[in-house]
Design a protein around this motif. Sequence first.
Motif, PDB file in Angstrom:
ATOM      1  N   ARG A  63       0.862  -1.187   0.000  1.00  0.00           N
ATOM      2  CA  ARG A  63       0.000   0.000   0.000  1.00  0.00           C
ATOM      3  C   ARG A  63       0.892   1.227   0.000  1.00  0.00           C
ATOM      4  O   ARG A  63       1.623   1.466   0.958  1.00  0.00           O
ATOM      5  N   CYS A  69       1.610  -3.788  -5.997  1.00  0.00           N
ATOM      6  CA  CYS A  69       0.727  -2.919  -5.217  1.00  0.00           C
ATOM      7  C   CYS A  69      -0.734  -3.363  -5.249  1.00  0.00           C
ATOM      8  O   CYS A  69      -1.155  -4.129  -6.110  1.00  0.00           O
ATOM      9  N   TYR A  84      -7.296  -0.557  -5.704  1.00  0.00           N
ATOM     10  CA  TYR A  84      -8.371  -0.191  -4.787  1.00  0.00           C
ATOM     11  C   TYR A  84      -9.735  -0.206  -5.485  1.00  0.00           C
ATOM     12  O   TYR A  84      -9.855   0.106  -6.656  1.00  0.00           O
ATOM     13  N   ARG A 120      -4.015   6.121   1.260  1.00  0.00           N
ATOM     14  CA  ARG A 120      -2.933   5.629   0.413  1.00  0.00           C
ATOM     15  C   ARG A 120      -3.106   6.153  -1.007  1.00  0.00           C
ATOM     16  O   ARG A 120      -4.130   6.733  -1.365  1.00  0.00           O
ATOM     17  N   GLY A 123      -8.390   2.029   1.982  1.00  0.00           N
ATOM     18  CA  GLY A 123      -8.746   0.635   1.806  1.00  0.00           C
ATOM     19  C   GLY A 123      -9.560   0.103   2.978  1.00  0.00           C
ATOM     20  O   GLY A 123      -9.568   0.684   4.074  1.00  0.00           O
ATOM     21  N   CYS A 145      -7.181  -0.757   5.918  1.00  0.00           N
ATOM     22  CA  CYS A 145      -6.061   0.159   6.107  1.00  0.00           C
ATOM     23  C   CYS A 145      -6.620   1.500   6.589  1.00  0.00           C
ATOM     24  O   CYS A 145      -7.314   2.188   5.836  1.00  0.00           O
TER      25      CYS A 145
END
Length: 469
Positions: free
Chosen positions: A336, A399, A402, A451, A444, A447
């Motif tokens: 991330r 990565c 999203y 990000r 996310g 998270c």
Amino acid sequence: MAFLVAGTLQVASLLADARQSLERKGKYSLQGPRVALTLSTPEVSASTVAVLEAVFRTLGFECCQRTEASVQGFLGELAGFRSQLDGLGGPVGCALVALLAPRGQLGQPQQLVRELSRCRALWGRPKVFLLLSSAPGGALERGAFLTGLSRLCGRCRHWSLLQLLTEVFYRTTEESEATYCPVFRSSLRGTLCLGDVEPWEPKLEPSPRAQYDLSGTRAALLLSVIRSRPGAKHDVEALGSLCQALNFKITLRTNPTAQAFQEEMVQFRECLDALSAPVSCALVALMAHGGPQGQLLGADGQEVQPEALVQELNRCRALWGCPKIFLLQACRGGHRDAGVGPTALSWFRRWLRASPTTPSHADVLEIYTDAQGSASRGPTAGSSDQADILMVYAAAEGCVAYRDEKGSDFIQTLAEVLRADPGGDLLELLTEVNRRVCELDVLGPDCPERRKACLEIRSSLRRPLCLQA
């Protein structure tokens, strides 16, 4: 208090530099010195280096350095180059790094790319890598790619670099008798024009080669795992509506297993080969969860390699010489990206109306080519059956991609941009999509901190591609 004010002013200056690096219409301003570095192994001939340096000067690079080293020493030399740029005390307009070595010795150059991306002076600025290889044991000499590049960069200065590379790719395959096609990987967020001429002004030089003829059948295959992927239905709807507006005949399959991904691609290829009418373009969208190494996960949780699906469509006889577009909305790992750049107080950030960070993978253009134009195997450059391919990844290598209940940033932004300008050059439109995605702060589901996301665009197109006349 004075220290706080000074720090705030420094943040404001850095943010202003980042905002100004992309001027109106999403064009890099290139304010500041342009610097070039050539890292070559002892096998590289002096004539090749001379051609490169002439190209660099034509493109306006004032400072051109050359270092001869083993491939193992490239990273150390690049680290020194980065420190040198950071020591200039101000932003650099653009950096170009040429890596010259026998084929196969460079391996995966991403460590070199990441090293230069750490450069503070290049935050928000374009970083161009030219990876030039030759047959093992053979000397690097000037070939079709360098010849075409040196001819075009002087007299077509109004072209964007992506336009110029597309034309060079065509000339390379023509002059090498269709045995080889270069490829580039881009995370640029704006038009990169190194000739100090506005690319949208009236053109005084010849335009790029005629665009792909899309008068024949256009076919789209949409494969999407919807189960346990909130918002995936919205992506399918947006992409399906867009393809319909662009006159693609659509085949949609939801929740395919890993085996079904492969089977649907085979059936799609066979149907195209069986058509009596000419086919002019194919678009394939692959939307699913992704594995840690970039694999696609079917609805059954099993893995399928996206490269295998690309190779399957490359076998299609009806699509020889026609553009093949792949859209991949899937994670390519678990990283991330927090982004790079200064951190400002939240009120200050809102006042400037700009995100203080950009994705750490953004603003990079990597060009992979072969000196002699001979066939090369691997994921980056290959024989002529690898030509005319455009792949767009929703995330940088390694990565997370999203998505939320409203759909993914990639697919939704893509539909928005293409609907607004369906007749534009697709590479430039995708660059605009990337700019908008890079400006977003994403949160996310697992998270708590915001990000950044960044697209990766891979192209071996040899003509401009416009989806609507």
